[in-house]
Design an enzyme around this catalytic site. Sequence first.
Site, short mmCIF file in Angstrom:
data_model
loop_
_atom_site.label_atom_id
_atom_site.label_comp_id
_atom_site.label_asym_id
_atom_site.label_seq_id
_atom_site.Cartn_x
_atom_site.Cartn_y
_atom_site.Cartn_z
N LEU C 44 0.83 -1.21 0.00
CA LEU C 44 0.00 0.00 0.00
C LEU C 44 0.86 1.25 0.00
O LEU C 44 0.63 2.19 -0.76
CB LEU C 44 -0.92 0.00 1.22
N SER C 285 -10.15 -13.06 10.88
CA SER C 285 -10.42 -11.65 11.12
C SER C 285 -10.83 -11.36 12.56
O SER C 285 -11.56 -12.11 13.20
CB SER C 285 -11.52 -11.17 10.19
N ARG C 338 -6.04 -6.13 20.94
CA ARG C 338 -5.34 -7.34 20.53
C ARG C 338 -4.30 -7.80 21.54
O ARG C 338 -4.20 -8.99 21.84
CB ARG C 338 -4.65 -7.08 19.19
N ARG C 443 -0.77 -1.48 17.61
CA ARG C 443 -1.54 -0.90 16.52
C ARG C 443 -3.00 -1.30 16.64
O ARG C 443 -3.32 -2.45 16.92
CB ARG C 443 -0.99 -1.35 15.17
N LEU C 449 -3.65 -0.06 7.16
CA LEU C 449 -3.98 0.32 5.78
C LEU C 449 -4.02 1.84 5.69
O LEU C 449 -3.54 2.45 4.73
CB LEU C 449 -5.33 -0.27 5.38
#
Lengths: 257, 218, 646
Positions: C44, C285, C338, C443, C449
């Site tokens: 990206l 996911s 996370r 993060r 992204l």
Amino acid sequence: MKFTLKIWRQKNATAKGEMISYDVAGISPDSSFFEMLDTLNQNLVMTGGEPVAFDHDCREGICGTCSLYINGRPHGPVKGVTTCQLHMRSFVDGDTIHIEPWRAKAFPVIRDLVVDRSAFDKIIQAGGYVSVNTGGVPDANTIPVPKEKSEAAMDAAACIGCGACVAACSNAAAMLFIGAKVSHLALLPQGKVEAAMRVQKMVACLDELGFGLCSNTYACEAECPKGISVANIARMNRQFIGAKLFSEKEKTVRDSL
Amino acid sequence: MLLYSSITKKVFMALAGLFLISFLCVHLGINLMLLKDDGGRAFTEAATFMGTNALIKIFEIVLFAGFFIHIFFGLLVSGQNKSARPSPYAVSNHSETAPFSKYMFHTGIIVLIFLAIHFFDFYFIKIGLVAPPPGVPAHDFYHRTLLLFSSPWYSLLYITCFVVLGIHLNHAIQSAIQTLGWNHSKYMDAVKVIGSVYSCTIAAGFTLVPLFILFFRR
Amino acid sequence: MTRLNARIPEGPVASKWTAYKSASRLVNPNNKRKLDIIVVGTGLAGASAAASLGELGYRVKVFCYQDSPRRAHSIAAQGGINAAKNYPNDGDSAYRLFYDTIKGGDYRAREANVYRLAEVSNQIIDLCVAQGVPFAREYGGLLANRSFGGAQVSRTFYARGQTGQQLLLGAYSALSRQIALGNVTLFNRRDVLDTVLVEGRARGIITRNLVTGEIERHAAHAVVLASGGYGNVFFLSTNAMGSNVTPAWSAYKKGAMFANPSFTQIHPTCIPVHGDTQSKLTLMSESLRNDGRIWVPKKVKDVEKLRNQSIKPADIPEEDRDYYLERRYPAFGNLVPRDVASRAAKERCDAGFGVGRTGVAVFLDFADAIKRKGHDTIDALYGNLFQMYEQIVAENPYETPMMIYPAVHYTMGGLWVDYELMTTIQGLFAIGECNFSDHGANRLGASALMQGLADGYFVLPYTIGNYLAAEIHTPRFDTSSSEFTIAAQAVTDRLQQIKNCGGKESVDHFHRRLGKIMWEYCGMARNDAGLTEALYQLTELRHEYARGVRIPGGLDEYNPELEKACRVADFIELGELMVRDAQQRAESCGGHFREEHQTSEGEALRNDDKFAFVAAWEYKGREVSATLHREELQFNEIKLSQRSYK
């Protein structure tokens, strides 16, 4: 599990290749196909042989790097998956597995099972984009897009560019690949603006690259790991015929870039 | 024509093919008149009309053009397709495909051979290139037909060729619709069914005539 | 210390970027044509930068190791991309996105960079839509949003479970357009093995053509590294097989400092390891945690029965199940960030309650959700993920709970960059996951992204202009100069040395060992003694590798083993630096959990007085320890506080 592998070995693009037989044993049914090949390669390295070269990268079915024509089918016997998602439990213990590279004039072999698919990049370069520069675009919600159009565009845009469609096609045609990109962009208002020019440029490029023509056998759809529909090919044909019949003269290539 | 884009070539083939398909319908109509027990009057009348009417005469040229385009592009495209995969696979392809779609070239060639035989038997006699068999006038198609179909071997060849044609048509119809981009998610299944019914009808209709003559007219 | 100047513009955080843009120097279009830029990587960040720079008129050369730019691993991102559009009218703003990102990163990111990221996030969505990215939409035709971890607003834009793919294909299409126009030249199947400096400035790279083996020299006025993260140092990770640190590592050795190398994100929902031959981990996911409930058995006896398959998960009664996230974090439950979810899973498995054949997995159960919402709704939401799981594990998640375990996913650390995204080497820029800048110690989902595209489309094109404005009189470089010759020779020598060391073990053998050491001592939980041990083992490993690796084939041909050999050599060295960094940071923050520094309830305990800085490491030579430089973090906008999800 153990298997007999018959693998296409070819030193480089110009060398003559042949199918060579190997035996692997002690493979877990939970191993992926590539982990089985990793095991083979480890054995080859340890015994002074040269490992088999094959393309792979993400190993989760999305990057489109992996190929392999396994027992007469691109990406092997399971529908809707790439080779990297194929597991050895899909085979029977003691099976003989034939592994070949994609075969097409437009996809020359680089080494063993690795082929050069830059023809696909060239097709996209010919027009698989919307000609907007960074900056100066309207707010994302300025143009509403009907949900069903957006979904259909997403269906087509799911293409991972692996080339299984070409590999499966009895004519080595790339119509599903190009049809998916033409459809994806033509279905969205943002892509519609230059749709007529795009389809003509992309088809012209396709023809130069040495792919075959479509005879609608639909093997491409059957083997596409993302299940992209041949309806996209029809949509591209419709676009192309319309563009050829109705676009103004001299407007196509010169103004394109 | 060689320089046309891949899709243009296919579109010409598709259009010519659809035209030929519609012609088959007319041809079948005339052939079925052979089944009428009137000593061949209706059939001869129809054949004479087809052979003399000025409009039909013009149409004949269009028909030949249709044959030419379909066959020419068919061969051209097949050649191009062949060259797109110079080194073949060691294991032949096992992918799931539309029924018989991989054999369009093969069935097409068989139909082409039949077409040649058919021309020798009828059209070339009509235009005087080939002498008619003894005892049958050049324009008497009815008795020519009876004579040919009285041979079981010829009938068998004829029937085989029309089964092959049926197979060819079965894929051809929906394939032409796909090539022309007229497909639609709602109607495509119906198109496939109609194509199959049509191709069966053509094959069955043409097959009916020799069977009928073989079993009921001898 | 003076070497680290982040060059953050003066003024309030909200107007810094505007002020910078107004004051930065510009390059006239005619001069842009005379300036060359090298971009390494086509993910990206790389693809968007190369395309945007090409559009501006620079002459760009872009490099990737893959056969096509479209295959970069950004393609595998599933969930979505954040932007502060506030389309749902739920109170979002650039400030809130900025705040959430700083807090999510456990206060270890630079305020000015993060605010800029939040500020340009909206433009990304606009551009991507204009490129034809088929984002999900509502029936009215407007864009849909969903919520993600670490935020109280719905700001995530998505394209099914393939957002990364669609965004990358958008950037790839823009890049392809520039390649067709001749503004960008593509070099695929190239490994970037060194950075070339001329008079202290980055002026080129040395590459190896992976097909022919040729060592090639490329010169430019500036070099941009967008070569991604280094999660593969752990061998098993969700990264692509080819993902590597080599371009960044070569820059580090040439003087670019490496920041916060130990900050690693371990993603909680991955498919567990099945055995010793495993090559790769697959992510499921994060969105699954919206409906799935995570649990392990309460009784060790049940764990044993599960393992010898005398009972099925469904046979364990409700009262004997430990829904440990719901138990420990009643407020956030299964939706904690996370790092927290990962650590909690490890804690249960370490305590002996792990399930599966190996005992290192926990259940992610959809039985309740299926009962509540119905099979069809769950199928519509997660059907493709369930299918993927079934394909890999051969178990049907509708019938039996999924098994998951954390896996290495993303690296927050990377090359140190200033506000202009320039490293400590003049003219060398680092963007995307390759740099360290925006995510602090952890993060948030759907932010990677955003950062990659922000850097490539909207930040670098401005900041690189500011640098290149002073370069318009510099003529194009000759690659036969002594600097290039020396660098190319060094690369050739290194390859020859690796090839000829005459060892007996394969590259993978060493890579697996490296991964085991890193996972054991520098993974989800770290402690001083373990890190010391790791350092010792890594030094051993490095020496063994230098004389023990076996590379078949030649240098001048397609040789995947040789490619891997270079990458693994760099990973081993990087591993040492990661361990040093983890050891020096005697606090717990985000993904970096030091067992000595935790609250009585086992939560991460930061030490802001001592460690509110970016640790930037300077290379001093192979056998010499790297030098630590500190960039003190100033928090003017946001008050530091303890993260709590209870």
